[in-house]
Design a protein around this motif. Structure first.
Motif, PDB file in Angstrom:
ATOM      1  N   THR A 114       0.811  -1.399   0.144  1.00 11.33           N
ATOM      2  CA  THR A 114      -0.096   0.062  -0.083  1.00 11.33           C
ATOM      3  C   THR A 114       0.868   1.332   0.015  1.00 11.33           C
ATOM      4  O   THR A 114       1.906   1.208   0.960  1.00 11.33           O
ATOM      5  CB  THR A 114      -1.120   0.061   1.263  1.00 11.33           C
TER       6      THR A 114
ATOM      7  N   ASN B  97      -0.261   4.430   0.118  1.00 10.48           N
ATOM      8  CA  ASN B  97      -1.080   5.495   0.319  1.00 10.48           C
ATOM      9  C   ASN B  97      -1.236   6.078   1.682  1.00 10.48           C
ATOM     10  O   ASN B  97      -1.857   6.910   2.306  1.00 10.48           O
ATOM     11  CB  ASN B  97      -2.410   5.620   0.004  1.00 10.48           C
TER      12      ASN B  97
ATOM     13  N   ASP C 243       0.255   8.783  -7.201  1.00 10.36           N
ATOM     14  CA  ASP C 243      -0.313  10.136  -7.053  1.00 10.36           C
ATOM     15  C   ASP C 243      -0.381  10.923  -8.191  1.00 10.36           C
ATOM     16  O   ASP C 243      -1.013  12.195  -8.217  1.00 10.36           O
ATOM     17  CB  ASP C 243       0.151  10.797  -5.936  1.00 10.36           C
TER      18      ASP C 243
ATOM     19  N   PHE D 154      -6.285   9.077  -8.686  1.00 13.84           N
ATOM     20  CA  PHE D 154      -5.774   9.515  -7.619  1.00 13.84           C
ATOM     21  C   PHE D 154      -6.200  11.291  -7.391  1.00 13.84           C
ATOM     22  O   PHE D 154      -6.840  11.330  -6.482  1.00 13.84           O
ATOM     23  CB  PHE D 154      -4.212   9.738  -7.443  1.00 13.84           C
TER      24      PHE D 154
ATOM     25  N   CYS E  91      -8.803  12.199  -4.740  1.00 11.39           N
ATOM     26  CA  CYS E  91      -8.282  13.553  -3.801  1.00 11.39           C
ATOM     27  C   CYS E  91      -9.484  14.593  -3.952  1.00 11.39           C
ATOM     28  O   CYS E  91      -9.731  15.141  -2.928  1.00 11.39           O
ATOM     29  CB  CYS E  91      -7.004  14.073  -4.405  1.00 11.39           C
TER      30      CYS E  91
END
Length: 185
Positions: A66, A68, A105, A110, A114
């Motif tokens: 992961t 994030n 990102d 993403f 966001c």
């Protein structure tokens, strides 16, 4: 490619039957976090094997990476140096290998996600949280370009998906990815 005196010990693991390598280490700080640098074979690039550099926390329960999470272990330089130290190791294993570095990102998904959750309320043209990961690598490359360019060739990517749309890397230019190849002498 980095300061070898400020890195974590890494353990290499090759998955039998797969073309790629994994490097595990433990980030130490407020808590111990297993980190992994993951080189996965993508495809051929100019008749050489292309590997995607992935990095993140290792989720042991689900056997996945992961990227994030923010660990806040206050060891970001040491972690970054450790990631960089794995690049020459990949080239030792795959002498003709090529690495692509991209930030998750920078993907459209993403930015969409966001926008749906961000408190900053960025305008439609720019997400302030986007492209930070590739920016970290690019900043390092720009700072050490002349020295690194003696041993490696670099190419800039404007898009995320098509690694064939490359140009020789230009210091200071914003890219969505960077391709690294060891010079074959």
């Amino acid at each position: 490619m980095n300061r070898a005196d400020d890195v974590y010990d890494v353990r290499e693991w090759a998955n039998p039957g797969e073309q790629g390598l994994y490097y595990f280490f433990v980030s130490e700080g407020k808590r111990e976090i297993i980190k992994v640098v993951q080189y996965e074979y993508v495809r051929q690039f100019r008749n050489r094997p292309l590997f995607n550099l992935g990095f993140g926390d290792y989720d042991y329960e689900n056997d996945r990476v992961t990227d994030n999470e923010t660990s806040d272990n206050n060891d970001h330089y040491r972690v970054f140096n450790t990631v960089l130290q794995t690049i020459p190791r990949l080239f030792e294993q795959f002498k003709d290998g090529v690495i692509v570095v991209r930030g998750s990102d920078s993907s459209p998904s993403f930015i969409t996600k966001c926008r749906n959750t961000c408190k900053r309320r960025c305008d439609d043209s720019k997400c302030k949280k986007a492209h930070r990961r590739i920016g970290i690598y690019s900043t390092f490359l720009n700072k050490h370009f002349e020295q690194l360019n003696l041993e490696y060739s670099f190419y800039g990517l404007d898009g995320l998906e098509d690694c064939s749309a490359t140009e020789p890397y230009e210091k200071g230019k914003n890219y969505r990815g960077v391709i690294i190849e060891k010079r074959l002498n």
